[in-house]
Design a protein around this motif. Structure first.
Motif, PDB file in Angstrom:
ATOM      1  N   GLU A   1      98.008 110.741  50.728  1.00  0.00           N
ATOM      2  CA  GLU A   1      96.655 111.110  50.283  1.00  0.00           C
ATOM      3  C   GLU A   1      96.716 112.210  49.228  1.00  0.00           C
ATOM      4  N   GLN A   2      97.594 113.187  49.467  1.00  0.00           N
ATOM      5  CA  GLN A   2      97.703 114.293  48.521  1.00  0.00           C
ATOM      6  C   GLN A   2      98.197 113.796  47.168  1.00  0.00           C
ATOM      7  N   LEU A   3      99.180 112.921  47.193  1.00  0.00           N
ATOM      8  CA  LEU A   3      99.717 112.354  45.958  1.00  0.00           C
ATOM      9  C   LEU A   3      98.626 111.612  45.195  1.00  0.00           C
ATOM     10  N   ASP A   4      97.764 110.925  45.921  1.00  0.00           N
ATOM     11  CA  ASP A   4      96.658 110.193  45.292  1.00  0.00           C
ATOM     12  C   ASP A   4      95.625 111.167  44.719  1.00  0.00           C
ATOM     13  N   GLU A   5      95.364 112.248  45.436  1.00  0.00           N
ATOM     14  CA  GLU A   5      94.321 113.185  45.026  1.00  0.00           C
ATOM     15  C   GLU A   5      94.698 114.010  43.797  1.00  0.00           C
ATOM     16  N   ILE A   6      95.993 114.297  43.611  1.00  0.00           N
ATOM     17  CA  ILE A   6      96.373 115.164  42.492  1.00  0.00           C
ATOM     18  C   ILE A   6      96.335 114.440  41.153  1.00  0.00           C
ATOM     19  N   THR A   7      96.189 113.108  41.171  1.00  0.00           N
ATOM     20  CA  THR A   7      96.129 112.344  39.922  1.00  0.00           C
ATOM     21  C   THR A   7      94.792 111.640  39.779  1.00  0.00           C
ATOM     22  N   ALA A   8      94.323 111.577  38.539  1.00  0.00           N
ATOM     23  CA  ALA A   8      93.096 110.836  38.232  1.00  0.00           C
ATOM     24  C   ALA A   8      93.430 109.413  37.803  1.00  0.00           C
TER      25      ALA A   8
ATOM     26  N   ARG B   1      90.728 117.789  41.989  1.00  0.00           N
ATOM     27  CA  ARG B   1      90.148 117.605  43.316  1.00  0.00           C
ATOM     28  C   ARG B   1      90.594 118.685  44.303  1.00  0.00           C
ATOM     29  N   ALA B   2      91.449 119.593  43.859  1.00  0.00           N
ATOM     30  CA  ALA B   2      91.843 120.710  44.731  1.00  0.00           C
ATOM     31  C   ALA B   2      90.841 121.856  44.632  1.00  0.00           C
ATOM     32  N   PHE B   3      90.407 122.151  43.404  1.00  0.00           N
ATOM     33  CA  PHE B   3      89.471 123.250  43.150  1.00  0.00           C
ATOM     34  C   PHE B   3      88.452 122.813  42.108  1.00  0.00           C
ATOM     35  N   PRO B   4      87.312 123.508  42.043  1.00  0.00           N
ATOM     36  CA  PRO B   4      86.461 123.341  40.867  1.00  0.00           C
ATOM     37  C   PRO B   4      87.242 123.824  39.636  1.00  0.00           C
ATOM     38  N   TRP B   5      87.170 123.094  38.550  1.00  0.00           N
ATOM     39  CA  TRP B   5      87.929 123.492  37.349  1.00  0.00           C
ATOM     40  C   TRP B   5      87.508 124.878  36.856  1.00  0.00           C
ATOM     41  N   GLU B   6      86.290 125.276  37.193  1.00  0.00           N
ATOM     42  CA  GLU B   6      85.791 126.585  36.754  1.00  0.00           C
ATOM     43  C   GLU B   6      86.611 127.746  37.330  1.00  0.00           C
ATOM     44  N   ALA B   7      87.365 127.493  38.405  1.00  0.00           N
ATOM     45  CA  ALA B   7      88.239 128.532  38.967  1.00  0.00           C
ATOM     46  C   ALA B   7      89.315 128.925  37.954  1.00  0.00           C
ATOM     47  N   ALA B   8      89.853 127.922  37.257  1.00  0.00           N
ATOM     48  CA  ALA B   8      90.857 128.200  36.220  1.00  0.00           C
ATOM     49  C   ALA B   8      90.201 128.855  35.004  1.00  0.00           C
ATOM     50  N   ARG B   9      89.000 128.443  34.714  1.00  0.00           N
ATOM     51  CA  ARG B   9      88.244 129.088  33.632  1.00  0.00           C
ATOM     52  C   ARG B   9      88.066 130.585  33.928  1.00  0.00           C
ATOM     53  N   PHE B  10      87.820 130.911  35.205  1.00  0.00           N
ATOM     54  CA  PHE B  10      87.720 132.314  35.614  1.00  0.00           C
ATOM     55  C   PHE B  10      89.029 133.055  35.319  1.00  0.00           C
ATOM     56  N   VAL B  11      90.154 132.414  35.631  1.00  0.00           N
ATOM     57  CA  VAL B  11      91.457 133.038  35.341  1.00  0.00           C
ATOM     58  C   VAL B  11      91.581 133.324  33.851  1.00  0.00           C
ATOM     59  N   ALA B  12      91.228 132.336  33.032  1.00  0.00           N
ATOM     60  CA  ALA B  12      91.333 132.492  31.579  1.00  0.00           C
ATOM     61  C   ALA B  12      90.397 133.596  31.066  1.00  0.00           C
ATOM     62  N   ASP B  13      89.234 133.705  31.688  1.00  0.00           N
ATOM     63  CA  ASP B  13      88.262 134.721  31.264  1.00  0.00           C
ATOM     64  C   ASP B  13      88.664 136.119  31.713  1.00  0.00           C
ATOM     65  N   THR B  14      89.494 136.202  32.762  1.00  0.00           N
ATOM     66  CA  THR B  14      89.816 137.485  33.378  1.00  0.00           C
ATOM     67  C   THR B  14      91.151 138.052  32.898  1.00  0.00           C
ATOM     68  N   VAL B  15      92.119 137.179  32.638  1.00  0.00           N
ATOM     69  CA  VAL B  15      93.393 137.626  32.077  1.00  0.00           C
ATOM     70  C   VAL B  15      93.170 137.940  30.593  1.00  0.00           C
ATOM     71  N   PRO B  16      93.522 139.145  30.141  1.00  0.00           N
ATOM     72  CA  PRO B  16      93.250 139.513  28.745  1.00  0.00           C
ATOM     73  C   PRO B  16      93.908 138.555  27.747  1.00  0.00           C
TER      74      PRO B  16
ATOM     75  N   SER C   1      91.940 114.452  33.575  1.00  0.00           N
ATOM     76  CA  SER C   1      92.966 114.798  34.558  1.00  0.00           C
ATOM     77  C   SER C   1      92.376 115.329  35.859  1.00  0.00           C
ATOM     78  N   SER C   2      93.159 115.111  36.925  1.00  0.00           N
ATOM     79  CA  SER C   2      92.915 115.795  38.191  1.00  0.00           C
ATOM     80  C   SER C   2      93.842 117.007  38.257  1.00  0.00           C
ATOM     81  N   HIS C   3      94.439 117.269  39.425  1.00  0.00           N
ATOM     82  CA  HIS C   3      95.206 118.493  39.652  1.00  0.00           C
ATOM     83  C   HIS C   3      96.539 118.500  38.890  1.00  0.00           C
ATOM     84  N   ALA C   4      97.169 117.344  38.787  1.00  0.00           N
ATOM     85  CA  ALA C   4      98.471 117.246  38.104  1.00  0.00           C
ATOM     86  C   ALA C   4      98.253 116.756  36.679  1.00  0.00           C
ATOM     87  N   VAL C   5      97.818 117.665  35.798  1.00  0.00           N
ATOM     88  CA  VAL C   5      97.442 117.290  34.431  1.00  0.00           C
ATOM     89  C   VAL C   5      98.607 116.651  33.673  1.00  0.00           C
ATOM     90  N   PHE C   6      99.829 117.060  33.990  1.00  0.00           N
ATOM     91  CA  PHE C   6     101.014 116.541  33.281  1.00  0.00           C
ATOM     92  C   PHE C   6     101.362 115.120  33.719  1.00  0.00           C
TER      93      PHE C   6
END
Length: 263
Positions: free
Chosen positions: A154-161, A216-231, A241-246
């Motif tokens: 299930e996890q393998l299926d969820e990390i890919t779109a 499908r692991a997190f809302p993508w906006e969580a990563a956007r928060f990282v980008a907005d917070t790291v200088p 893409s889902s979780h495994a963009v590569f």
């Protein structure tokens, strides 16, 4: 280090690029993008302790120890000016490294698909979709213990779109099956309780943050928060893409990472 043997693969030459995979996975998950990246860097894909083909010493299932393992690897290989790329759990490993060791040996960081806080809180809605408090952690741990094969599939299926070819999915499933369920649960128990939001504003490495819109692991906006917070962090949203963009958009992944590497 503590004597634990880590497995890694190496391809290409030039400045080092270390790839750190996510929870329960292995360096093999990156194999589709390694050749493209290796045209521009010395690519080292490592299996975290107790994952894949690395040794499971029966201890050290903490993000901080994984960060120390990263340091031990760089010291053993005499690496400097390293770009570290973390996917999912790999991101906190890099955050922990910087908290413990600063930017020693590092030049750049790439953060792929991770929220800085997995649990929900009154001030935090961008939590993990299925492990967001102690009760949901316990439920997942139960499945890892008693329903492992189905959980991994299930996890393998969820990390890919996109649908992985059956033979490729079998290889990745086999990689996941190498990790003991007890170790898997112990790593998640430590990882999922951390809150890295206080650390991010003080990070100084040039950074790239990457995430899939259909993660499908997190809302993508969580990563956007990282980008907005790291200088001065760059942000790249992968639309298909889902979780495994590569795995979902390998060509774009190589292009975006190489562009950052050579910047």
């Amino acid at each position: 280090g503590d004597g634990t043997t880590l497995h890694y693969t190496e391809q290409g030459e030039g400045r080092p690029l270390i790839l750190l995979h996510g929870w329960g996975f292995s360096g093999e998950f990156f194999s589709g993008v390694v050749p493209g990246l290796a045209e521009h860097a010395r690519v080292i894909a490592v299996d975290l302790r107790a994952h894949g083909r690395s040794e499971d010493p029966g201890h050290g299932y903490r993000v901080s120890r994984l960060a120390a393992d990263l340091r031990d690897l760089m010291v053993a290989l005499d690496l400097h000016e390293v770009t570290v790329l973390g996917w999912s759990l790999g991101c906190p490993v890099i955050w922990s490294y910087q908290e413990l060791f600063g930017t020693d040996r590092l030049r750049q960081a790439v953060y792929v698909a991770q929220t800085p806080k997995q649990y929900r809180a009154p001030d935090w809605t961008l939590a993990h979709n299925s492990i967001f408090d102690d009760a949901t952690l316990a439920a997942v741990q139960g499945r890892v213990t008693y329903d492992r094969a189905a959980f991994d599939r299930e996890q393998l299926d969820e990390i890919t779109a996109t649908d992985l070819p059956d033979d490729r999915a079998d290889v990745l499933f086999d990689e996941m099956s190498r990790m003991a369920s007890s170790a898997r649960n112990a790593v998640m128990a430590d990882h999922t309780h951390h809150d890295w939001r206080d650390l991010l504003p003080g990070l100084t490495l040039p950074s790239l943050v990457v995430v899939g819109r259909h993660d499908r692991a997190f809302p993508w906006e969580a990563a956007r928060f990282v980008a907005d917070t790291v200088p001065n962090a760059r942000f790249e949203l992968f639309e298909n893409s889902s979780h495994a963009v590569f795995l979902d958009e390998p060509e774009k992944f190589v292009s975006v990472v190489v562009d950052f590497l050579t910047s």
